[in-house]
Design an enzyme around this catalytic site. Sequence first.
Site, mmCIF file in Angstrom:
data_model
loop_
_atom_site.group_PDB
_atom_site.id
_atom_site.type_symbol
_atom_site.label_atom_id
_atom_site.label_comp_id
_atom_site.label_asym_id
_atom_site.label_seq_id
_atom_site.Cartn_x
_atom_site.Cartn_y
_atom_site.Cartn_z
ATOM 1 N N GLU A 246 0.887 -1.175 0.000
ATOM 2 C CA GLU A 246 0.000 0.000 0.000
ATOM 3 C C GLU A 246 0.917 1.214 0.000
ATOM 4 O O GLU A 246 1.458 1.593 1.036
ATOM 5 C CB GLU A 246 -0.890 -0.012 1.258
ATOM 6 N N CYS A 280 -2.068 9.329 1.973
ATOM 7 C CA CYS A 280 -1.711 8.828 0.652
ATOM 8 C C CYS A 280 -2.773 9.192 -0.384
ATOM 9 O O CYS A 280 -2.501 9.140 -1.576
ATOM 10 C CB CYS A 280 -1.513 7.320 0.712
#
Length: 471
Positions: A246, A280
């Site tokens: 991720e 993110c």
Amino acid sequence: MDPFLLAGARETADATIPVLDKHRGTPLAEVARADAGHFDRALRAADGARSAMASLRPDERAGVLEQARSRLGERRDALVELLVAEGGKPVRAARVEVDRTLTTFAVSAREALAAADEPVSLGDASGQARGYAARVRRVPIGVAGFITPFNFPLNLVAHKVAPAVAAGCPFVLKPASSTPLSALAIGEALLDAGLPEGAFSVLPARGPVAEVLGTDDRVRKLSFTGSDAVGWRLAQLAWRKRVTLELGGNAAVVVDGTADLDDAAARITNAAFGQAGQSCISVQRIVATADVADALRERLVERAREVRAGDPRDEETLVGPMINEREAERVLAWVDEAVAGGATVLAGGERDGAVVQATLLEGAAPGSRVLDDEVFGPVATLVRVPDFEAALREVNRSRYGLQAGVFTADRSRAARAFDVLEVGGVVIGDVPTWRAEAMPYGGVKDSGVGREGPRYAIEALTEPRLLVERT
Ligand code: NAD
């Protein structure tokens, strides 16, 4: 010294990691720092706990998760303060993260209970499978190695740990060195919650020490959340394992002529500058079609100038400090570079120590780092494009692909965006920053491989085992 958790027990060490209050700069804790020997013991214990973990019934796994959830819930206020102190997270965002963490545990408990064998259709065109029945059971893959970043130090740890318990996998987790206390709080909530002896460890350590989670054969699954540079390197080391990455992003949002501009500007402002852009899926690129670019710009400038930056304990603060002053310097260097390349600063552009003002740019040249790399700071850039198709191309002109947001009232454009955007998730009518715990979450391209969200993480932590019976 605060202990770490090795094989399910508190333990101190010779070395420590200092943890600072990110806004005040004052010492918060000295946490025991694990070395290679500690990791080896943790892996040996986890390996030894494999069959005990796998033997836990679904209701027992759910019970462990419910127990941990309720302990975390009892500590809600303390955890909020912890996120504010060690993460520099504005208090309103910290409350959201604690509540989301509780949800992650609840959804994982639900998924643990849902585990059941699934019948397999054998297809019988040739007659070869006549008289046979088959089903598949998902069995735990074995020991999981987890590495987590600083920016959601509680909920991203929960997104690894809770699915591991639900799947029946022992694990060793290395949290980010700047924010290890939140991960240890989750570990504490799991102590005496009904896990087999030695089943889990939470070991703050220097980054390279944790490479063993990529190289050691006892680890069957590596799940990493963090930057793409570290992630891809670890994936290379972990070539014999299943890997989830991720990674980062430079998320884009599209706004077209049919959108409600006040609503879009309000949401984009929060999503670009909230927790200093250290998410993110924080909005980094605001792609507006020519028919609305000026009107949107006006609204964004007005809002960006009103954004409160500074003390994360102030209820009105949207932009707290960056994780350290070096990061704030880097972000402003990128802004300066963009300006040297022709960009204009519409709002912000300054810093006070580690606090960077909400900064809105326009006119940045393609190739500038504020557009093409991951800023990971409170900086967003307005990009004008002629029409909706050009907007979609602009979103895809990125080496990343985590999520994208599209503000349009036109249903066919929404469908077109879903068809062509190269991302893990498309959000219509809101920002790319939107996430619910149960959904599949992850990216393509340099944003990584695999998905989290308890159901998807559990799938990645288990292997299908087939049973065929001649009937
Ligand atoms: P980072 O890559 O610097 O660190 C992440 C973790 O890796 C930390 O625990 C760090 O100590 C560890 N690490 C560093 N070097 C290592 C090595 N050689 N071996 C093993 N472990 C090592 O990232 P960060 O600064 O903590 O977090 C920010 C990054 O994380 C951003 O790129 C952000 O986009 C990304 N992120 C992604 C997601 C997602 O779900 N896709 C979520 C949050 C953050």
